[in-house]
Design an enzyme around this catalytic site. Structure first.
Site, mmCIF file in Angstrom:
data_model
loop_
_atom_site.group_PDB
_atom_site.id
_atom_site.type_symbol
_atom_site.label_atom_id
_atom_site.label_comp_id
_atom_site.label_asym_id
_atom_site.label_seq_id
_atom_site.Cartn_x
_atom_site.Cartn_y
_atom_site.Cartn_z
ATOM 1 N N ASP A 30 0.853 -1.189 0.000
ATOM 2 C CA ASP A 30 0.000 0.000 0.000
ATOM 3 C C ASP A 30 0.888 1.239 0.000
ATOM 4 O O ASP A 30 1.956 1.243 0.622
ATOM 5 C CB ASP A 30 -0.930 0.009 1.213
ATOM 6 C CG ASP A 30 -2.152 0.891 1.002
ATOM 7 O OD1 ASP A 30 -1.979 2.126 0.919
ATOM 8 O OD2 ASP A 30 -3.270 0.356 0.917
ATOM 9 N N LEU A 153 -17.528 -10.613 -0.551
ATOM 10 C CA LEU A 153 -17.418 -10.590 0.908
ATOM 11 C C LEU A 153 -18.459 -9.664 1.516
ATOM 12 O O LEU A 153 -18.645 -8.543 1.053
ATOM 13 C CB LEU A 153 -16.019 -10.125 1.324
ATOM 14 C CG LEU A 153 -14.832 -10.885 0.725
ATOM 15 C CD1 LEU A 153 -13.525 -10.265 1.213
ATOM 16 C CD2 LEU A 153 -14.906 -12.360 1.096
ATOM 17 N N LYS A 208 -20.140 -10.304 -10.911
ATOM 18 C CA LYS A 208 -20.062 -9.509 -9.683
ATOM 19 C C LYS A 208 -21.130 -8.420 -9.667
ATOM 20 O O LYS A 208 -21.868 -8.257 -8.691
ATOM 21 C CB LYS A 208 -18.664 -8.894 -9.572
ATOM 22 C CG LYS A 208 -18.520 -7.791 -8.525
ATOM 23 C CD LYS A 208 -18.703 -8.298 -7.114
ATOM 24 C CE LYS A 208 -18.464 -7.179 -6.110
ATOM 25 N NZ LYS A 208 -18.554 -7.642 -4.728
ATOM 26 N N ASN A 212 -24.680 -8.202 -7.196
ATOM 27 C CA ASN A 212 -24.988 -7.087 -6.301
ATOM 28 C C ASN A 212 -26.261 -6.360 -6.710
ATOM 29 O O ASN A 212 -27.045 -5.930 -5.858
ATOM 30 C CB ASN A 212 -23.810 -6.111 -6.240
ATOM 31 C CG ASN A 212 -22.739 -6.575 -5.270
ATOM 32 O OD1 ASN A 212 -22.896 -7.581 -4.585
ATOM 33 N ND2 ASN A 212 -21.644 -5.849 -5.207
ATOM 34 N N PHE A 253 -32.034 -11.386 2.291
ATOM 35 C CA PHE A 253 -32.222 -10.061 1.713
ATOM 36 C C PHE A 253 -33.697 -9.704 1.532
ATOM 37 O O PHE A 253 -34.060 -8.924 0.656
ATOM 38 C CB PHE A 253 -31.461 -9.920 0.386
ATOM 39 C CG PHE A 253 -29.967 -9.861 0.575
ATOM 40 C CD1 PHE A 253 -29.326 -8.644 0.651
ATOM 41 C CD2 PHE A 253 -29.216 -11.015 0.711
ATOM 42 C CE1 PHE A 253 -27.948 -8.575 0.847
ATOM 43 C CE2 PHE A 253 -27.846 -10.963 0.920
ATOM 44 C CZ PHE A 253 -27.214 -9.737 0.993
ATOM 45 N N LEU A 254 -34.545 -10.276 2.373
ATOM 46 C CA LEU A 254 -35.962 -9.936 2.366
ATOM 47 C C LEU A 254 -36.378 -9.340 3.714
ATOM 48 O O LEU A 254 -37.448 -9.628 4.226
ATOM 49 C CB LEU A 254 -36.817 -11.179 2.060
ATOM 50 C CG LEU A 254 -36.845 -11.648 0.602
ATOM 51 C CD1 LEU A 254 -37.703 -12.899 0.457
ATOM 52 C CD2 LEU A 254 -37.371 -10.542 -0.330
ATOM 53 N N HIS A 255 -35.505 -8.515 4.280
ATOM 54 C CA HIS A 255 -35.800 -7.871 5.561
ATOM 55 C C HIS A 255 -36.041 -6.380 5.307
ATOM 56 O O HIS A 255 -35.132 -5.656 4.914
ATOM 57 C CB HIS A 255 -34.649 -8.076 6.544
ATOM 58 C CG HIS A 255 -34.329 -9.516 6.779
ATOM 59 N ND1 HIS A 255 -35.159 -10.351 7.481
ATOM 60 C CD2 HIS A 255 -33.274 -10.282 6.378
ATOM 61 C CE1 HIS A 255 -34.642 -11.572 7.523
ATOM 62 N NE2 HIS A 255 -33.493 -11.547 6.850
ATOM 63 N N CYS A 264 -20.549 -1.209 -1.557
ATOM 64 C CA CYS A 264 -20.737 -1.983 -2.791
ATOM 65 C C CYS A 264 -22.031 -1.666 -3.544
ATOM 66 O O CYS A 264 -21.997 -1.226 -4.683
ATOM 67 C CB CYS A 264 -20.680 -3.483 -2.486
ATOM 68 S SG CYS A 264 -19.065 -4.048 -1.928
ATOM 69 N N ARG A 332 -20.296 4.470 4.698
ATOM 70 C CA ARG A 332 -20.545 4.851 3.306
ATOM 71 C C ARG A 332 -21.998 4.595 2.894
ATOM 72 O O ARG A 332 -22.487 3.477 2.968
ATOM 73 C CB ARG A 332 -19.582 4.107 2.372
ATOM 74 C CG ARG A 332 -18.173 4.674 2.396
ATOM 75 C CD ARG A 332 -17.202 3.855 1.581
ATOM 76 N NE ARG A 332 -16.853 2.609 2.242
ATOM 77 C CZ ARG A 332 -15.933 1.743 1.796
ATOM 78 N NH1 ARG A 332 -15.293 2.018 0.684
ATOM 79 N NH2 ARG A 332 -15.668 0.647 2.459
#
Length: 436
Positions: A30, A153, A208, A212, A253-255, A264, A332
């Site tokens: 880095d 992730l 990818k 998403n 993912f149904l909440h 992301c 974010r």
């Protein structure tokens, strides 16, 4: 295998630590000297459960090291992963690939022999072609091949996701690159924990973004169903369970809640939309998802105002949870930002607590009083709002909360409490997608 990871952000650091835990020799590179020095002292730049212990163990075993010297870092590498940021570009929402291309050129020039150069950063379809062109221009004849290996992730569960993934996607048509990637991920096949699927490079890049975008759409769908539930007198949690038990749909993912955020979904859906527009292949569902999610966050602020009688000027509102999800310090595009700003615009005073997010929250929020715990937030507040579903908020003493609030109102934007439990404790309850 000797692996070099370019970038020690969320993806690079987690991936590098996990690869080293598989037994590979990993060097993380880095340009940020302060970050590298901190990592050498086992100070993590992000909050991720278990990451500090994983890094420390592999540094002790001399499988993991950190440096700012890229030339030394890539020396003798079999594979170099590019894991630098791809933020949304101002103006058009496309992914800013300047960091990727700069890293690729520097790596290609510094490599001292054949290697596989792998993009792990989330990049639009066709990026690998440009990477290949840069490599051919900067380092002709070195035998560098280019591949794609997108990450999947979840913040807060990244280590487990890396070691026990649903799948690993590798994009390459080169047999040598395939051999190297197979060797890198061989430890996963030993316990049959995940399929490693090989595709064309462009296909891997699109997988990818498509993944998403689909998950973001699923979240937005149930949020809109929640609004309908409130209008017709239904319960979105029961609707969610009723459709989620269908294996074709699935429960995840149904909440219903205040909308998606994070590093992301917001930028990846925008980048996919831009790619689709550039190729004259509009993605109208994705476009609608982005617009609906943006509107939802401020709508949740208005929901709080409505629950307080339509007027919050001069009132103090307690907010529990600031990060976009639990088990991370990532602010974010957090829904909490829009919710708080909407309340502040209406004249409310905000008092807040988050188990890990205060430092990052101070960078994006102003005029917020940060407290040391949930009860300090609730003390003498006119209402208490749960925005992020941290475990620390799941078993509050509701009777105590009722006793210290100025007005006994709990607005649960994550539906973590059964309404009757809240009401029995002496509080007025407002959830999401709960009919009267």
């Amino acid at each position: 295998m000797r692996i070099t990871m370019i970038g020690t952000g969320y993806v690079g650091l987690v991936s590098g630590a996990c690869f080293s835990d598989f037994g590979h020799e990993v060097v993380c590179v880095d340009k940020d000297k302060s970050k590298i020095e901190a990592l050498k002292h086992n100070v993590m730049p992000i909050f991720e459960p278990g990451l500090d212990a994983l890094v420390a163990a592999n540094v002790r075993a001399e499988r993991l090291s950190f440096t700012t010297d890229l030339a030394a870092g890539v020396k003798g590498a079999d594979a170099v992963f590019i894991a630098v940021g791809t933020p949304s570009r101002r103006g058009d929402g496309h992914a800013d690939l300047s960091y990727v291309f700069a890293a690729v050129r520097e790596v290609a020039e510094a490599l001292d022999g054949p290697a596989v150069l792998i993009t792990k950063s989330t990049v639009p379809v066709g990026t690998g072609d440009e990477v290949e062109r840069i490599v051919a221009e900067a380092a002709p004849g070195k035998g560098i091949t280019v591949a794609s290996n997108p990450e999947f992730l979840r913040e807060g569960a990244a280590i487990d996701d890396f070691k026990r993934p649903d799948r690993v996607v590798c994009g390459t048509d080169d047999e040598g690159a395939r051999t190297v990637l197979s060797a890198i991920y061989r430890p996963l096949s030993l316990n049959q924990s995940a399929p490693v699927m090989f595709t064309g490079r462009r296909t891997a890049e699109l997988i990818k973004y498509a993944a998403n975008a689909f998950l973001a759409t699923k979240i937005t769908f149930i949020n809109e169903i929640a609004d309908l539930c409130e209008a017709v007198g239904a319960d979105v949690q029961e609707v969610s369970r009723g459709i989620g038990l269908d294996n074709r749909i699935g429960r995840k993912f149904l909440h219903a809640g205040p909308g998606y955020g994070g590093s992301c979904f917001p930028k990846d859906t925008l980048a996919l939309l831009k790619t689709a527009d550039d190729n004259e292949s509009p993605l109208r569902i994705v476009e609608a998802t982005i617009n609906a999610n943006d509107a939802r966050k401020r709508a949740m602020g208005r929901k709080v105002i409505k629950a307080m009688g339509g007027e919050v000027r001069g009132k103090t509102i307690g907010v529990l949870g600031l990060t976009f999800k639990p088990n991370t310090d990532d602010m974010r595009d957090s829904p909490a930002i829009a919710v708080i700003q909407t309340l502040q615009d209406a004249g409310a005073t905000i008092r807040a607590f988050d188990p890990e997010g205060h430092e990052q929250a101070r960078k994006v929020l102003t005029d917020v009083e940060f407290m040391d715990g949930a009860y300090e937030v609730a003390d003498a507040a006119d209402a208490l709002v749960i925005v992020t579903e941290w475990d620390a908020f799941r078993a509050l003493d509701l009777k105590r909360i009722a006793g210290i609030l100025k007005q006994p109102t709990l607005i649960d934007l994550r539906n973590i409490y059964p309404p009757q439990d809240v009401i029995s404790a002496g509080l007025r309850y407002i959830g999401v997608g709960k009919g009267a």
